[in-house]
Design a protein around this motif. Structure first.
Motif, PDB file in Angstrom:
ATOM      1  N   ASN A  44       0.852  -1.190   0.000  1.00 48.07           N
ATOM      2  CA  ASN A  44       0.000   0.000   0.000  1.00 48.07           C
ATOM      3  C   ASN A  44       0.888   1.241   0.000  1.00 48.07           C
ATOM      4  O   ASN A  44       0.919   2.007   0.940  1.00 48.07           O
ATOM      5  CB  ASN A  44      -0.911  -0.035   1.228  1.00 48.07           C
ATOM      6  CG  ASN A  44      -1.967   1.035   1.168  1.00 48.07           C
ATOM      7  OD1 ASN A  44      -2.312   1.526   0.093  1.00 48.07           O
ATOM      8  ND2 ASN A  44      -2.472   1.409   2.320  1.00 48.07           N
ATOM      9  N   LYS A  45       1.631   1.425  -1.093  1.00 50.51           N
ATOM     10  CA  LYS A  45       2.623   2.490  -1.196  1.00 50.51           C
ATOM     11  C   LYS A  45       2.210   3.493  -2.269  1.00 50.51           C
ATOM     12  O   LYS A  45       1.801   3.116  -3.365  1.00 50.51           O
ATOM     13  CB  LYS A  45       3.974   1.874  -1.548  1.00 50.51           C
ATOM     14  CG  LYS A  45       5.095   2.856  -1.683  1.00 50.51           C
ATOM     15  CD  LYS A  45       6.383   2.136  -2.038  1.00 50.51           C
ATOM     16  CE  LYS A  45       7.477   3.135  -2.313  1.00 50.51           C
ATOM     17  NZ  LYS A  45       8.683   2.477  -2.822  1.00 50.51           N
ATOM     18  N   THR A  46       2.335   4.773  -1.955  1.00 53.93           N
ATOM     19  CA  THR A  46       2.041   5.823  -2.930  1.00 53.93           C
ATOM     20  C   THR A  46       3.145   5.852  -3.980  1.00 53.93           C
ATOM     21  O   THR A  46       4.304   6.050  -3.658  1.00 53.93           O
ATOM     22  CB  THR A  46       1.953   7.193  -2.241  1.00 53.93           C
ATOM     23  OG1 THR A  46       0.904   7.159  -1.271  1.00 53.93           O
ATOM     24  CG2 THR A  46       1.686   8.295  -3.250  1.00 53.93           C
ATOM     25  N   LEU A  58      -2.883  14.978  -4.303  1.00 56.18           N
ATOM     26  CA  LEU A  58      -3.471  13.737  -4.801  1.00 56.18           C
ATOM     27  C   LEU A  58      -2.416  12.649  -4.722  1.00 56.18           C
ATOM     28  O   LEU A  58      -1.303  12.825  -5.205  1.00 56.18           O
ATOM     29  CB  LEU A  58      -3.933  13.914  -6.248  1.00 56.18           C
ATOM     30  CG  LEU A  58      -4.481  12.672  -6.943  1.00 56.18           C
ATOM     31  CD1 LEU A  58      -5.772  12.194  -6.265  1.00 56.18           C
ATOM     32  CD2 LEU A  58      -4.715  12.956  -8.409  1.00 56.18           C
ATOM     33  N   GLU A  59      -2.757  11.525  -4.080  1.00 57.60           N
ATOM     34  CA  GLU A  59      -1.847  10.389  -3.990  1.00 57.60           C
ATOM     35  C   GLU A  59      -2.495   9.174  -4.633  1.00 57.60           C
ATOM     36  O   GLU A  59      -3.644   8.855  -4.336  1.00 57.60           O
ATOM     37  CB  GLU A  59      -1.511  10.074  -2.528  1.00 57.60           C
ATOM     38  CG  GLU A  59      -0.717  11.158  -1.854  1.00 57.60           C
ATOM     39  CD  GLU A  59      -0.279  10.784  -0.452  1.00 57.60           C
ATOM     40  OE1 GLU A  59      -0.711   9.733   0.076  1.00 57.60           O
ATOM     41  OE2 GLU A  59       0.512  11.549   0.132  1.00 57.60           O
ATOM     42  N   ILE A  71      -6.293   0.713  -8.758  1.00 62.17           N
ATOM     43  CA  ILE A  71      -5.740   1.866  -8.053  1.00 62.17           C
ATOM     44  C   ILE A  71      -6.709   2.392  -7.007  1.00 62.17           C
ATOM     45  O   ILE A  71      -7.920   2.195  -7.102  1.00 62.17           O
ATOM     46  CB  ILE A  71      -5.363   3.025  -9.006  1.00 62.17           C
ATOM     47  CG1 ILE A  71      -6.609   3.626  -9.659  1.00 62.17           C
ATOM     48  CG2 ILE A  71      -4.349   2.598 -10.026  1.00 62.17           C
ATOM     49  CD1 ILE A  71      -6.367   4.971 -10.307  1.00 62.17           C
ATOM     50  N   ASP A  72      -6.149   3.067  -6.019  1.00 62.58           N
ATOM     51  CA  ASP A  72      -6.893   3.853  -5.050  1.00 62.58           C
ATOM     52  C   ASP A  72      -6.296   5.254  -5.090  1.00 62.58           C
ATOM     53  O   ASP A  72      -5.076   5.412  -5.198  1.00 62.58           O
ATOM     54  CB  ASP A  72      -6.762   3.288  -3.635  1.00 62.58           C
ATOM     55  CG  ASP A  72      -7.610   2.046  -3.420  1.00 62.58           C
ATOM     56  OD1 ASP A  72      -8.755   2.017  -3.905  1.00 62.58           O
ATOM     57  OD2 ASP A  72      -7.130   1.109  -2.762  1.00 62.58           O
ATOM     58  N   SER A  87     -10.749   1.843  -8.046  1.00 61.71           N
ATOM     59  CA  SER A  87     -11.151   1.083  -9.229  1.00 61.71           C
ATOM     60  C   SER A  87     -11.630  -0.319  -8.873  1.00 61.71           C
ATOM     61  O   SER A  87     -12.141  -1.022  -9.731  1.00 61.71           O
ATOM     62  CB  SER A  87      -9.984   0.981 -10.211  1.00 61.71           C
ATOM     63  OG  SER A  87      -8.934   0.232  -9.637  1.00 61.71           O
ATOM     64  N   HIS A  88     -11.505  -0.704  -7.599  1.00 59.21           N
ATOM     65  CA  HIS A  88     -11.833  -2.082  -7.241  1.00 59.21           C
ATOM     66  C   HIS A  88     -12.781  -2.229  -6.062  1.00 59.21           C
ATOM     67  O   HIS A  88     -13.221  -3.331  -5.754  1.00 59.21           O
ATOM     68  CB  HIS A  88     -10.543  -2.870  -6.953  1.00 59.21           C
ATOM     69  CG  HIS A  88      -9.728  -2.304  -5.843  1.00 59.21           C
ATOM     70  ND1 HIS A  88      -9.756  -2.803  -4.577  1.00 59.21           N
ATOM     71  CD2 HIS A  88      -8.869  -1.264  -5.824  1.00 59.21           C
ATOM     72  CE1 HIS A  88      -8.934  -2.111  -3.817  1.00 59.21           C
ATOM     73  NE2 HIS A  88      -8.387  -1.168  -4.554  1.00 59.21           N
TER      74      HIS A  88
END
Length: 100
Positions: A44-46, A58-59, A71-72, A87-88
């Motif tokens: 869970n890395k930007t 925005l990240e 993506i989140d 997207s999920h």
């Protein structure tokens, strides 16, 4: 092969394009703002970020699955973090309204 995600935050048109071997790119209002060439996004890395003037940062956190990428997107302003796109998974109505 490529996968494109498109959404809007306030009056900004956001587009994230992922290429299998070419990395991932972040466009804001059709201008390239950030890119990364990491082959697999496992944690869970930007990987992508951009400053949205006056709104926050925005990240984008991509997640690689076996044959796809999802993506989140988060909007960060100080200590406030808002989940603005996924997207999920489904976002709550409150989360969707905060992005508009």
């Amino acid at each position: 092969m490529r996968k494109t995600f498109e959404f809007a935050i306030k009056s900004n048109k956001i587009k994230v394009v992922n290429y299998w071997f070419g990395g991932i790119k972040l466009y804001i209002n059709n201008h390239l703002h950030d890119f990364d060439t990491t082959l697999f996004a496992i944690s869970n890395k930007t990987l992508l970020s951009a400053d949205l003037d006056g709104i926050g940062t925005l990240e984008i956190k991509p997640l690689s699955a076996l044959m796809s990428v999802e993506i989140d997107a988060y909007l960060v302003k100080g200590t406030d973090i808002q989940h603005v796109y996924s997207s999920h998974k489904r976002l709550t109505l409150k989360q969707k309204r905060l992005a508009q």
